[in-house]
Design a protein around this motif. Structure first.
Motif, mmCIF file in Angstrom:
data_model
loop_
_atom_site.group_PDB
_atom_site.id
_atom_site.type_symbol
_atom_site.label_atom_id
_atom_site.label_comp_id
_atom_site.label_asym_id
_atom_site.label_seq_id
_atom_site.Cartn_x
_atom_site.Cartn_y
_atom_site.Cartn_z
ATOM 1 N N ARG A 141 0.661 -1.168 -0.306
ATOM 2 C CA ARG A 141 0.434 0.098 0.424
ATOM 3 C C ARG A 141 0.796 1.614 -0.092
ATOM 4 N N ASP A 142 0.218 2.635 -0.330
ATOM 5 C CA ASP A 142 1.132 3.052 -0.610
ATOM 6 C C ASP A 142 -0.177 4.663 0.062
ATOM 7 N N PRO A 143 -0.010 5.253 1.276
ATOM 8 C CA PRO A 143 -1.034 5.781 1.692
ATOM 9 C C PRO A 143 -1.017 7.578 0.902
ATOM 10 N N LYS A 144 0.300 7.757 0.972
ATOM 11 C CA LYS A 144 0.441 8.887 -0.152
ATOM 12 C C LYS A 144 -0.640 8.964 -1.729
ATOM 13 N N LEU A 145 -0.480 7.598 -2.004
ATOM 14 C CA LEU A 145 -0.931 7.459 -2.803
ATOM 15 C C LEU A 145 -1.802 8.017 -3.375
ATOM 16 N N GLU A 146 -2.692 6.631 -2.776
ATOM 17 C CA GLU A 146 -4.206 6.655 -2.370
ATOM 18 C C GLU A 146 -4.500 8.064 -1.488
ATOM 19 N N ALA A 147 -4.340 8.880 -0.880
ATOM 20 C CA ALA A 147 -5.076 10.586 -0.879
ATOM 21 C C ALA A 147 -4.490 11.391 -2.470
ATOM 22 N N GLN A 148 -3.471 11.320 -2.665
ATOM 23 C CA GLN A 148 -3.823 11.603 -4.350
ATOM 24 C C GLN A 148 -4.862 11.387 -4.935
ATOM 25 N N GLU A 206 -7.434 9.961 -4.413
ATOM 26 C CA GLU A 206 -9.259 10.654 -3.751
ATOM 27 C C GLU A 206 -9.573 12.189 -4.109
ATOM 28 N N GLU A 207 -8.015 12.658 -4.116
ATOM 29 C CA GLU A 207 -8.219 14.051 -4.325
ATOM 30 C C GLU A 207 -8.693 14.648 -5.713
ATOM 31 N N ALA A 208 -8.418 14.343 -6.874
ATOM 32 C CA ALA A 208 -8.287 13.494 -7.671
ATOM 33 C C ALA A 208 -10.037 12.804 -8.700
ATOM 34 N N GLU A 209 -10.010 12.019 -7.579
ATOM 35 C CA GLU A 209 -11.514 12.050 -7.887
ATOM 36 C C GLU A 209 -12.769 12.926 -7.466
ATOM 37 N N THR A 210 -12.183 12.956 -6.009
ATOM 38 C CA THR A 210 -13.363 14.125 -5.726
ATOM 39 C C THR A 210 -13.470 15.676 -6.766
#
Length: 216
Positions: free
Chosen positions: A76-83, A85-89
């Motif tokens: 897993r890569d939490p930083k990439l997951e946050a990015q 989520e931001e892009a999807e929003t």
């Protein structure tokens, strides 16, 4: 998520995290990140990870010590997951804005269409209204003021017939003028006032003036 067509690449962070890698290791690492960005997850078995990294299982085992520490547990890569989520929003916000904008445009087009239809209907209704029939010609009674012959005569004699009498020097002189023209007693007061104001004309005394001339 098919709408995530690109991802951010923080050059300073990537160079710092991958400075120990060979070019082949860096390429495999980028392949893994792109897969993660697109699908949101990485597999945990080495065979599938090797295929995603575009290397053979043997090479994968050699480069795993360099790549593995850059990911967390279960790859897993939490930083990439946050990015992601931001892009999807942001994507969903653009989709919603486009939907509202499209609805507003459709409503505006529908309103314009209705207004045009109403205008056409009103125009057709107006065109269908019967035209008013012309008024029948009216013919003036002979001798009336609207009779063309009388109007022509008035025009010819306007210079003398409708021109006011000269104002008399005094009231007594005015009475003498009116009496000489046969002014009836009941008309004296009114006609004297008109004469003194310069408003009395032959037209005003036509009836009794003629009688006075005939009796003379």
């Amino acid at each position: 998520m098919n709408n995530l067509h690109w991802m951010k690449l923080y050059i300073g962070d990537e160079l710092s995290n991958t400075s120990h890698m060979t070019p082949a290791e860096f390429g495999s690492y980028i392949y893994l990140k792109m897969h993660y960005w697109r699908f949101g997850v990485l597999p945990v078995d080495d065979e599938r990870l090797a295929r995603i990294a575009k290397v053979s299982p043997d090479i994968w085992r050699d480069i795993l010590p360099s790549i593995g520490p850059l990911f967390g547990e279960n790859w897993r890569d939490p930083k990439l997951e946050a990015q992601r989520e931001e892009a999807e929003t942001k994507h969903q916000a653009r989709v919603e804005a486009g939907r509202k904008g499209g609805k507003a445009k459709r409503d505006a087009r529908l309103e314009d269409s209705n207004a045009t239809s109403n205008a056409k209907s009103e125009s057709k209704a107006w065109l269908k209204q019967p035209e008013p029939e012309p008024e029948p010609d009216s013919y003036p009674a002979p001798g009336s003021k609207s009779d063309p012959e009388v109007r022509a005569l008035d025009k010819e004699e306007r210079g003398t017939y409708t021109r006011p009498f000269p104002r008399p020097q005094s009231v007594d002189e005015g009475k003498r003028i009116l009496l000489s023209r046969g002014c009836p007693p009941e008309e004296m007061k009114k006609c004297l006032a008109m004469l003194m104001d310069g408003h009395l004309s032959p037209f005003d005394i036509e009836g009794w003036d003629v009688k006075a001339r005939e009796s003379a």
